[in-house]
Design an enzyme around this catalytic site. Structure first.
Site, PDB file in Angstrom:
ATOM      1  N   PRO A  18     -51.660  -7.314  87.825  1.00 35.70           N
ATOM      2  CA  PRO A  18     -52.151  -7.627  89.180  1.00 35.70           C
ATOM      3  C   PRO A  18     -51.376  -6.934  90.292  1.00 35.70           C
ATOM      4  O   PRO A  18     -50.198  -7.182  90.498  1.00 35.70           O
ATOM      5  CB  PRO A  18     -52.002  -9.153  89.258  1.00 35.70           C
ATOM      6  CG  PRO A  18     -52.072  -9.605  87.844  1.00 35.70           C
ATOM      7  CD  PRO A  18     -51.404  -8.520  87.052  1.00 35.70           C
ATOM      8  N   GLU A  19     -52.044  -6.035  90.976  1.00 29.85           N
ATOM      9  CA  GLU A  19     -51.521  -5.415  92.188  1.00 29.85           C
ATOM     10  C   GLU A  19     -52.352  -5.983  93.340  1.00 29.85           C
ATOM     11  O   GLU A  19     -53.092  -6.944  93.140  1.00 29.85           O
ATOM     12  CB  GLU A  19     -51.631  -3.877  92.092  1.00 29.85           C
ATOM     13  CG  GLU A  19     -50.907  -3.331  90.855  1.00 29.85           C
ATOM     14  CD  GLU A  19     -51.022  -1.825  90.671  1.00 29.85           C
ATOM     15  OE1 GLU A  19     -51.235  -1.110  91.664  1.00 29.85           O
ATOM     16  OE2 GLU A  19     -50.899  -1.365  89.533  1.00 29.85           O
ATOM     17  N   ARG A  41     -46.741 -12.926  78.892  1.00 26.53           N
ATOM     18  CA  ARG A  41     -45.409 -12.329  78.893  1.00 26.53           C
ATOM     19  C   ARG A  41     -44.349 -13.212  79.543  1.00 26.53           C
ATOM     20  O   ARG A  41     -43.170 -12.859  79.519  1.00 26.53           O
ATOM     21  CB  ARG A  41     -45.469 -10.983  79.608  1.00 26.53           C
ATOM     22  CG  ARG A  41     -46.508 -10.044  79.020  1.00 26.53           C
ATOM     23  CD  ARG A  41     -45.975  -9.292  77.869  1.00 26.53           C
ATOM     24  NE  ARG A  41     -45.153  -8.207  78.329  1.00 26.53           N
ATOM     25  CZ  ARG A  41     -45.615  -7.047  78.767  1.00 26.53           C
ATOM     26  NH1 ARG A  41     -46.905  -6.821  78.846  1.00 26.53           N
ATOM     27  NH2 ARG A  41     -44.804  -6.104  79.138  1.00 26.53           N
TER      28      ARG A  41
END
Length: 273
Positions: A2-3, A111
């Site tokens: 996600p940017e 993660r």
DNA sequence: CCTTATGCCTGAATGC
DNA sequence: TGCATTCAGGCATAAG
């Protein structure tokens, strides 16, 4: 990962579901996802509070609660916020579940890099990483002149400078490589070596790729999903990211993969100077 | 000012 | 087939 366009898409797909909803219970399945408070304190802070609205700053999602608190969420690489209208068993890697008077929100992150922080709303700007952020690239304050000033005197590669959230907020590896390709700039160029014309082109390229990313509802290269669990489509429009050794869309020669400032970087050595 | 290394993580891809 | 290694990378932090 996600940017800015992905976080903005999460914001847009989430706000209609949760604005005005009250967090009735919080289930903390992995306390490591929560920052700043013990999970019991965190629970006390958010339970019973209504979500007022959702904002965004760079890659941070800002969930404003009624009684003066804000939840600051960062997805890092693989974080997801998934909304379910009906009760849903927590899937693998779901670390926090917010249950509303109607519907529920799952914070899921394979993660375990993503985090949610609770902070009094009027103390938000005391959070250093938020306070230091550079301009919002899609707001009026982000002009070629501002970009020029922010890059002035920097000897680092332009790619490293653009990835620095303190220079401009919201760019990550994908949109940085895409913007540099669109601007036909070599990622290794010293930031201070760009002339005014090049900065102007780069500014336009940044705005263009971010807007296109939002319009496509983000890039689902691997893990990214919006709040409804839907993929974005911008991976289909990528010119360089993930396309090492493929022909350049402009000149047809193979794109090069290298490592720059610790990040995988793909660019066209023919087209990007 | 700048760089590189490390840690945080898991799963997919790759290597032998 | 299976086991081991590598890679993906945002960001804080430390060290050079």
């Amino acid at each position: 990962m996600p940017e800015l366009p992905e976080v903005e898409t999460i914001r847009r797909t989430l706000v209609g579901h949760v604005a005005g909803r009250t967090i009735e219970t919080l289930e903390v399945r992995w306390p490591g996802a929560l920052l700043g408070w013990q999970d019991s304190e965190f629970t006390d802070i958010v339970q019973g509070q209504m979500i007022e609205g959702i904002g965004r700053r760079g890659k941070y999602l800002l969930i404003a609660l009624k009684q003066g608190w804000t939840l600051i969420a960062h997805m890092r690489m693989t974080g997801k916020l998934l909304y379910y209208a009906q009760p849903e068993p927590a899937e693998k890697h779901t670390h926090v579940v917010f249950r509303f008077d109607q519907g529920e929100l799952h914070f899921n992150d394979v993660r375990k890099f993503g985090r949610i922080l609770a902070v009094p709303t009027d103390e938000q700007m005391l959070i250093p990483s938020l306070a230091r952020l550079g301009p919002e690239p899609l707001e009026a304050g982000f002009t070629p002149t501002v970009l020029y000033q922010r890059l002035a005197g920097k000897k680092r590669p332009i790619k490293a400078a653009l990835l620095d959230q303190d220079v401009v907020a919201g760019l990550g590896n994908i949109y940085t490589d895409e913007a540099l390709f669109l601007a036909r700039l070599n990622p290794s160029r010293a930031a201070q070596s760009l002339n005014e014309k090049e900065i102007q082109v780069l500014h336009g390229a940044i705005v263009t790729v971010l807007q296109a990313g939002i319009e496509a509802q983000g890039t689902s290269f691997r893990d990214y999903r919006d709040a409804n669990g839907e993929k974005g489509a911008f991976q289909e429009a990528l010119q360089v990211y993930g396309r090492a050794n493929e022909p350049c869309q402009v000149c047809g020669r193979p794109l090069t993969k290298s490592r720059l400032s610790g990040r995988t970087t793909v660019f066209c050595p023919e087209c990007q100077h």
